[in-house]
Scaffold this motif. Structure first.
Motif, PDB file in Angstrom:
ATOM      1  N   LEU A 103       0.830  -1.201   0.000  1.00 39.28           N
ATOM      2  CA  LEU A 103       0.000   0.000   0.000  1.00 39.28           C
ATOM      3  C   LEU A 103       0.868   1.256   0.000  1.00 39.28           C
ATOM      4  O   LEU A 103       0.590   2.214  -0.724  1.00 39.28           O
ATOM      5  CB  LEU A 103      -0.921  -0.022   1.222  1.00 39.28           C
ATOM      6  N   THR A 104       1.921   1.258   0.802  1.00 38.95           N
ATOM      7  CA  THR A 104       2.791   2.437   0.855  1.00 38.95           C
ATOM      8  C   THR A 104       3.656   2.565  -0.387  1.00 38.95           C
ATOM      9  O   THR A 104       3.859   3.667  -0.899  1.00 38.95           O
ATOM     10  CB  THR A 104       3.688   2.377   2.102  1.00 38.95           C
ATOM     11  N   THR A 105       4.151   1.448  -0.908  1.00 41.69           N
ATOM     12  CA  THR A 105       5.052   1.537  -2.059  1.00 41.69           C
ATOM     13  C   THR A 105       4.317   1.812  -3.367  1.00 41.69           C
ATOM     14  O   THR A 105       4.879   2.410  -4.281  1.00 41.69           O
ATOM     15  CB  THR A 105       5.894   0.258  -2.200  1.00 41.69           C
ATOM     16  N   LEU A 106       3.051   1.407  -3.476  1.00 45.31           N
ATOM     17  CA  LEU A 106       2.312   1.767  -4.699  1.00 45.31           C
ATOM     18  C   LEU A 106       2.092   3.269  -4.741  1.00 45.31           C
ATOM     19  O   LEU A 106       2.050   3.876  -5.823  1.00 45.31           O
ATOM     20  CB  LEU A 106       0.994   0.990  -4.790  1.00 45.31           C
ATOM     21  N   LEU A 107       1.944   3.907  -3.544  1.00 48.42           N
ATOM     22  CA  LEU A 107       1.798   5.360  -3.512  1.00 48.42           C
ATOM     23  C   LEU A 107       3.099   6.075  -3.853  1.00 48.42           C
ATOM     24  O   LEU A 107       3.100   7.281  -4.104  1.00 48.42           O
ATOM     25  CB  LEU A 107       1.316   5.801  -2.123  1.00 48.42           C
ATOM     26  N   ARG A 108       4.189   5.341  -3.882  1.00 49.05           N
ATOM     27  CA  ARG A 108       5.476   5.911  -4.302  1.00 49.05           C
ATOM     28  C   ARG A 108       5.806   5.527  -5.742  1.00 49.05           C
ATOM     29  O   ARG A 108       6.937   5.655  -6.181  1.00 49.05           O
ATOM     30  CB  ARG A 108       6.571   5.437  -3.337  1.00 49.05           C
ATOM     31  N   GLY A 109       4.800   5.035  -6.452  1.00 52.18           N
ATOM     32  CA  GLY A 109       4.962   4.808  -7.881  1.00 52.18           C
ATOM     33  C   GLY A 109       5.446   3.435  -8.269  1.00 52.18           C
ATOM     34  O   GLY A 109       5.811   3.222  -9.429  1.00 52.18           O
ATOM     35  N   HIS A 110       5.436   2.476  -7.352  1.00 46.40           N
ATOM     36  CA  HIS A 110       5.916   1.133  -7.665  1.00 46.40           C
ATOM     37  C   HIS A 110       4.743   0.292  -8.173  1.00 46.40           C
ATOM     38  O   HIS A 110       3.943  -0.241  -7.394  1.00 46.40           O
ATOM     39  CB  HIS A 110       6.547   0.499  -6.430  1.00 46.40           C
ATOM     40  N   VAL A 111       4.645   0.167  -9.486  1.00 49.83           N
ATOM     41  CA  VAL A 111       3.507  -0.514 -10.104  1.00 49.83           C
ATOM     42  C   VAL A 111       3.428  -1.993  -9.724  1.00 49.83           C
ATOM     43  O   VAL A 111       2.330  -2.514  -9.468  1.00 49.83           O
ATOM     44  CB  VAL A 111       3.539  -0.338 -11.630  1.00 49.83           C
ATOM     45  N   PRO A 112       4.549  -2.754  -9.698  1.00 49.47           N
ATOM     46  CA  PRO A 112       4.441  -4.161  -9.274  1.00 49.47           C
ATOM     47  C   PRO A 112       3.791  -4.333  -7.900  1.00 49.47           C
ATOM     48  O   PRO A 112       3.103  -5.326  -7.658  1.00 49.47           O
ATOM     49  CB  PRO A 112       5.896  -4.653  -9.278  1.00 49.47           C
ATOM     50  N   SER A 113       3.971  -3.345  -7.008  1.00 48.75           N
ATOM     51  CA  SER A 113       3.297  -3.426  -5.708  1.00 48.75           C
ATOM     52  C   SER A 113       1.792  -3.343  -5.877  1.00 48.75           C
ATOM     53  O   SER A 113       1.033  -4.070  -5.224  1.00 48.75           O
ATOM     54  CB  SER A 113       3.783  -2.293  -4.793  1.00 48.75           C
ATOM     55  N   ALA A 114       1.355  -2.451  -6.755  1.00 46.07           N
ATOM     56  CA  ALA A 114      -0.083  -2.342  -7.031  1.00 46.07           C
ATOM     57  C   ALA A 114      -0.608  -3.635  -7.631  1.00 46.07           C
ATOM     58  O   ALA A 114      -1.703  -4.108  -7.281  1.00 46.07           O
ATOM     59  CB  ALA A 114      -0.328  -1.169  -7.974  1.00 46.07           C
ATOM     60  N   GLN A 115       0.146  -4.222  -8.542  1.00 47.10           N
ATOM     61  CA  GLN A 115      -0.278  -5.472  -9.169  1.00 47.10           C
ATOM     62  C   GLN A 115      -0.317  -6.607  -8.144  1.00 47.10           C
ATOM     63  O   GLN A 115      -1.234  -7.448  -8.166  1.00 47.10           O
ATOM     64  CB  GLN A 115       0.668  -5.809 -10.314  1.00 47.10           C
ATOM     65  N   ALA A 116       0.660  -6.625  -7.261  1.00 50.91           N
ATOM     66  CA  ALA A 116       0.677  -7.657  -6.214  1.00 50.91           C
ATOM     67  C   ALA A 116      -0.504  -7.478  -5.264  1.00 50.91           C
ATOM     68  O   ALA A 116      -1.141  -8.455  -4.835  1.00 50.91           O
ATOM     69  CB  ALA A 116       1.997  -7.602  -5.449  1.00 50.91           C
ATOM     70  N   LEU A 117      -0.815  -6.224  -4.925  1.00 54.08           N
ATOM     71  CA  LEU A 117      -1.944  -5.964  -4.041  1.00 54.08           C
ATOM     72  C   LEU A 117      -3.250  -6.400  -4.702  1.00 54.08           C
ATOM     73  O   LEU A 117      -4.116  -7.013  -4.066  1.00 54.08           O
ATOM     74  CB  LEU A 117      -1.985  -4.472  -3.706  1.00 54.08           C
TER      75      LEU A 117
END
Length: 1138
Positions: free
Chosen positions: A795-809
């Motif tokens: 959640l925190t890293t997708l807000l810093r622009g890390h797309v793979p984190s969003a995909q994993a979430l």
């Protein structure tokens, strides 16, 4: 029991010809129901029907008998006593003489004769009585088609079910059958006829018995149908296929050897037919009948059979194609049609049947002798005239088929032909000088003989009961010449690349070497040094002659065949193959010091790996070492060239190796080893303070990790997850402290959001991306440790622009259980818990030393999407993250996806007042005074592409996503009405273009059948969308996608109606795109759409004719050839409209 009046009404309704077919069928069903349910007995029914069965009114009598017959057909499982059956069959047999009631009598006889023993069968004496009545009373060919079919069904039933009783009729039944079937033309009836003849013949096995007087009669009945040929096709004949009829006739021809004197001459005569189908059938029938008639009978036809086979092969060959491909080659590349194939099958059959007789004819054949006598006149393939090549090909194919037929044939052919061929090659003379020149014709025939011997040996070994001793004549002959022939071939192949030889010469040399290398060692003892010489020669071609594409491909294929052979049969040669071929190729990949281009290296490695399990295992191990070596060289030493090689190796591993491991049982440990090795190396890579990140390399490592994890079981995935989490927790500061995870909402400090947006170190990005890859690929039932920590991390890293984190979430949300498990190792969170974490976590931040907070409420993910922090980057990242989370919800069909959709639509709204009204209670109006930044609106529009498109990197079946059927149709039906309403109600502005952009994503990614069904509602939106998207070069891909949708609508009948109503608007829109400068595909597709428009009704398109032709005149000058070609087509299509 039912009232008689009710039964009588049903009977009268059925026999009354003035009633409709539906009424008659209903009456029959009612009577059947009464009898089945025991309300009426068969005896009672017959008594009730007495007047209808015996009346002098022919029509009523026929309907009454048919009613009784149909009733019995539908009561086949109802038990009947012997007396009843006897009475009924006697009644129907007597009625066979009455032609007016014949159909009912036939149906009744069939219904009774087909009954099974558990329901009561017709006694044998009664069956014989039926057969006698059939013989005496029926003139089948005078009847209509349906009645003839019933007659043949009755005859077949009698022959199959009561053979002894029918056989007792002797010649009478044979004569009756011949008379019944003579002249039949209906396909359905013929199928029955061709089944009846073998059944009849089977009743009289004694060749000197009753059947002995009728072979000519049977042949005259059957022979007129050969070859089977449909002169017309009727709708009712669609279920009768020509091939089925032909096979049935072939079985009838072969049913008795007594037909041989008549059938074989007919088949040989038809070989001269101009119809290829007649030739093919003749050859098929000859092969089948030869086996059935036996060797003694066929011996008298051996001479004409041999000449006919040879002629069929010679006259049916087509010239070789210009390109000579090794994968589909037989002989010299002449195109062999089905006539040639069937002729070769027949040759094998007759040689096997009359070995000595046919071999003598082949050995003494003048045409074969002529080929041998003229062989020395032409040294190379290109020197041989076309007719000579054809003759050589025919001889080669004949010798191959004859040799591999049996051991006796193999010995005889090699004794006769192989020694003369070796003499022509002059192997013994040239072995000392090493000045090799091999006569093409002799080498070709040698290759065919070698291939035949090898195939015979291997086939014999596959039959456990058959083995060939090493002292067989052909083995001794081959042993005496094989070494010198191998030396000659290896020597000549060393110079082939520089010689400029024809493809056929090249193919012949490589193929011959391959055959010699794949001979079983116990029958052709090739020393280890000679075998190594073959491998070294072929590997030299792979290494040096890669510019000679055809030679290179052939050498690689030969190595693959050899590898497959040694893996399956020759364990002793496997070690040499492994050291010279497999290990050498692995070393080429591991060390980039050879001239062979890297893509060719990978192609060679892939093909060699496919030749055997052990070979692939060795290659996999070598590849892993090479991958980690190159990746480490980049991350440790910053060598960019190593990154490029590593990307290719990882792609190869993902595309070839992982699928092979997944399909092969028992190799899951390799996947575990590869994944854990990556994590072991990650620790060393990040310890070197990575300063440069190669996006392509990271993507390749991530995909390899995903595919590896996705191919594992839950147990192995859990081990990989534990390893990954250990590395993550010990090498990054991104994880929140456990003390901050005790309650919801969680406070995310300013340092976690504002100051570090788009500022993740390369070190953290590497670890986090690989960890996200593992999470993306796990199965739904795989346990994920430390769930809350991981959720907050993403959640925190997708807000810093890390797309793979969003995909994993999104993947985690998609695969969560809806309820907690009760096991000790159960996940600590359910889907609802995870949703609370994602959507209720509040972000607390500081600005100018003042806390922006109201009533203890912070800002959640939705608030960030709506811009409440007034940070464009953060807003864009929040929208992208929300889109991937929404995709996970959408795929599993969760209702929360509606909230995601509404949030995205709010981001597309055209003014701040609308949003401010929604958020008034939070007092953020001062932040919302300005409209969203264009990049924010674009991100919100593109979020619908994330929702609708098929992703290749996550949330798909490969990575075990939960996917609800028809989810795209569901989203389309929900979102499109909302977007259409927004487009209708808001004034034109930049936000309007973003609404169109969102609509384009929904339409372009939706199933075409859905879009076409809504074409009338969407056509105006499509046209305006095309117009708006054509203004910005950044929208060219979306423009092309939308244009493809319009093209699909144009080519669909339902969509065509919508286009016709808006023809002028569509044409004007398309004309505006003809000169679109940013993408050739847009211009080409636009013109193709105009071509499709030219087929619309004349009155709708004619007014636009001049305008289209003017536009086409400009398109004829387009710089791209494909566009100019389409413009010519379009101009011709519109110019023809008068």
């Amino acid at each position: 029991m039912a009232e008689p009046s009710v039964l009588t009404r049903h009977i009268e309704s059925y026999v009354d010809t003035t009633r409709s077919l539906n009424e008659q069928a209903a009456s029959l069903d009612s009577i059947i129901s009464l009898v089945k349910n025991g309300l009426v007995t068969i005896e009672k029914l017959v008594r009730e029907m007495d007047m209808y069965l015996t009346t002098t009114d022919h029509v009523i009598r026929a309907r009454g008998i048919l009613l009784l017959a149909e009733l019995l057909t539908n009561l086949s499982l109802k038990p009947l006593d012997n007396v009843t059956i006897h009475s009924l069959i006697d009644f129907f047999a007597d009625r066979l003489v009455d032609w007016r009631t014949l159909r009912g009598a036939l149906v009744g006889c069939l219904a009774l004769l087909r009954r099974k023993s558990d329901a009561g069968m017709v006694p044998a004496t009664d069956a014989k009585a039926v057969a006698l009545s059939y013989v005496k009373n029926l003139q089948v060919q005078s009847l209509g088609q349906h009645d003839r079919k019933l007659c043949f069904e009755l005859l077949e039933c009698l022959l199959v079910t009561y053979p002894n009783e029918v056989a007792s009729l002797g010649e009478d039944i044979i004569y009756s059958v011949c008379e019944s079937v003579d002249g039949e033309k209906d396909p359905h009836c013929l199928m029955l006829v061709f089944h009846i003849i073998p059944a009849l013949v089977g009743l009289f096995p004694n060749p000197s018995g009753s059947l002995a007087s009728f072979p000519r009669d049977l042949f005259e009945v059957l022979g007129c149908y050969f070859p089977i040929h449909f002169t017309h096709h009727k709708v009712e004949d669609v279920d009768v296929k020509r091939d089925d009829l032909s096979r049935a006739l072939m079985i009838a021809f072969s049913s008795t050897p007594l037909l041989e004197p008549f059938v074989i001459p007919l088949l040989l005569e038809k070989l001269s037919s101009s119809l290829s189908s007649a030739k093919i059938d003749s050859l098929k029938y000859l092969s089948y009948c030869s086996i059935k008639y036996g060797a003694d009978r066929m011996a008298r036809h051996a001479g004409i059979l041999w000449s006919s086979i040879k002629n069929a092969i010679s006259t049916s060959l087509k010239e070789p194609t210009e390109s000579f491909y090794s994968e589909s080659i037989d002989g010299l590349g002449f195109q062999e049609n089905e006539v040639v194939s069937e002729a070769l099958v027949l040759l094998e059959t007759v040689v096997m049947q009359n070995n000595n007789l046919l071999l003598s004819m082949i050995v003494d054949d003048e045409d074969i002798s002529t080929v041998f006598n003229t062989m020395t006149s032409y040294g190379r393939y290109k020197d041989i005239p076309l007719q000579g090549k054809q003759r050589l090909h025919v001889v080669g194919r004949i010798l191959y088929i004859t040799t591999k037929t049996s051991i006796a044939s193999c010995n005889r052919v090699l004794e006769t032909f192989f020694r003369p061929l070796v003499d022509i090659l002059q192997l013994s003379i040239r072995s000392s000088s090493r000045d090799w020149f091999l006569n093409f014709g002799a080498l070709y025939l040698c290759m065919e003989l070698l291939a035949a011997c090898r195939d015979l040996v291997i086939y014999s070994r596959e039959l456990a009961s058959n083995s060939i001793p090493a002292h067989e004549t052909f083995c001794c002959i081959l042993q005496s010449f094989c070494v010198s022939l191998i030396d000659a071939l290896c020597s000549i192949l060393e110079t082939t690349a520089n010689e400029g030889a024809d493809d056929v010469d090249i193919y012949l040399r490589v193929r011959s070497l391959q055959i010699l290398a794949t001979f079983p060692e116990d029958l052709l003892a090739i020393s280890d040094n000679v075998f190594k010489n073959i491998l070294t020669t072929l590997m030299s071609i792979i290494f040096k002659d890669f510019n000679q594409k055809f030679l290179w491909k052939l050498a690689l294929k030969a190595l693959v065949h050899i590898g497959s052979f040694v893996s399956r049969y020759e364990s002793e040669k496997a070690q040499s193959y492994n050291s010279i071929v497999v290990e050498k190729m692995v070393s080429w990949v591991s060390v980039d010091n050879c001239t062979l281009p890297f893509p060719l290296k990978l192609e060679a490695v892939s093909e060699i790996g496919a030749s055997g399990r052990n070979h692939m295992l060795n290659i996999v191990q070598g590849l892993e070492g090479a991958i980690f070596s190159y990746v480490s060289d980049f991350y440790v030493h910053g060598n960019v060239s190593s990154a490029e090689v590593a990307i290719q190796l990882l792609q190869f591993y993902s595309e070839k190796v992982i699928p092979w491991i997944h399909e092969t049982e028992g190799l899951e440990e390799i996947l575990l080893r590869f994944a854990t090795n990556i994590w072991d190396h990650v620790e060393s890579w990040i310890s070197c303070n990575v300063e440069v990140q190669e996006k392509g390399l990271l993507d390749a490592i991530m995909m390899a990790m995903k595919l590896t994890v996705g191919s594992c079981s839950e147990e192995i995935q859990y081990i990989i997850l534990q390893k990954a989490y250990t590395v993550l927790s010990s090498n990054t500061s991104l994880l929140l402290k456990k003390s901050s995870l005790t309650s919801i909402p969680v406070q995310l400090e300013e340092s976690q959001l504002i100051q570090h947006v788009d500022n993740i170190s390369h070190r953290d990005e590497l670890v986090l991306s690989l960890f996200a890859s593992v999470i993306i690929a796990v199965r739904p039932r795989t346990e994920i440790p430390n769930m809350k920590e991981i959720l907050y991390l993403f959640l925190t890293t997708l807000l810093r622009g890390h797309v793979p984190s969003a995909q994993a979430l999104g993947s985690m949300i998609n695969k969560f259980d809806t309820k907690a498990k009760s096991t000790e190792i159960s996940r600590e969170s359910t889907l609802e818990d995870a949703m609370d974490i994602i959507f209720k976590t509040k972000s607390w931040f500081f600005r100018d030393n003042e806390v922006l907070q109201r009533n203890g409420n912070g800002m959640g993910l939705k608030d960030l999407c709506l811009g409440l922090m007034n940070n464009i980057q953060l807003q864009v990242h929040a929208i992208v993250g929300l889109a991937w989370i929404g995709k996970g919800l959408l795929l599993r069909g969760h209702e929360k996806v509606k909230d995601v959709i509404m949030t995205l639509l709010e981001c597309l709204m055209p003014d701040s007042s609308t949003r401010a009204a929604k958020l008034k209670q939070d007092s953020f109006e001062n932040i919302l005074e300005q409209d969203f930044h264009p990049s924010v609106r674009r991100s919100a529009a593109d979020a619908f592409h994330i929702l609708m498109s098929d992703s290749g990197v996550c949330l798909n079946k490969i990575f075990h996503a939960i996917i609800r059927p028809l989810y795209k149709q569901h989203l389309f039906s929900v979102v499109m009405p909302l977007l259409q309403s927004l487009l209708k109600n808001f004034d034109p502005s930049f936000s309007r273009s973003m609404l169109y952009r969102a609509s384009v994503h929904i339409i372009a990614d939706a199933p075409l059948i859905v879009v076409v069904s809504e074409a009338k509602k969407l056509i105006s939106l499509l046209l305006e969308g095309l117009s708006i998207l054509s203004e910005d070069i950044l929208d060219k891909d979306q423009l092309y996608s939308l244009l493809l949708v319009l093209s699909a609508i144009l080519t669909d009948k339902k969509g065509e109606e919508a286009v016709i109503e808006n023809a002028h608007s569509v044409i004007n829109c398309l004309i505006g795109l003809i000169a679109y400068p940013h993408m050739m595909l847009v211009r080409e597709t636009t013109i193709q759409c105009l071509v499709a428009m030219s087929k619309l009704p004349h009155t709708r398109i004619y007014p636009m004719r001049t305008k289209v032709l003017q536009a086409m005149s400009k398109a004829l000058d387009d710089p791209k050839r494909a566009v100019r070609q389409e413009a010519v087509r379009c101009q011709q299509a519109w110019a023809s409209i008068a």
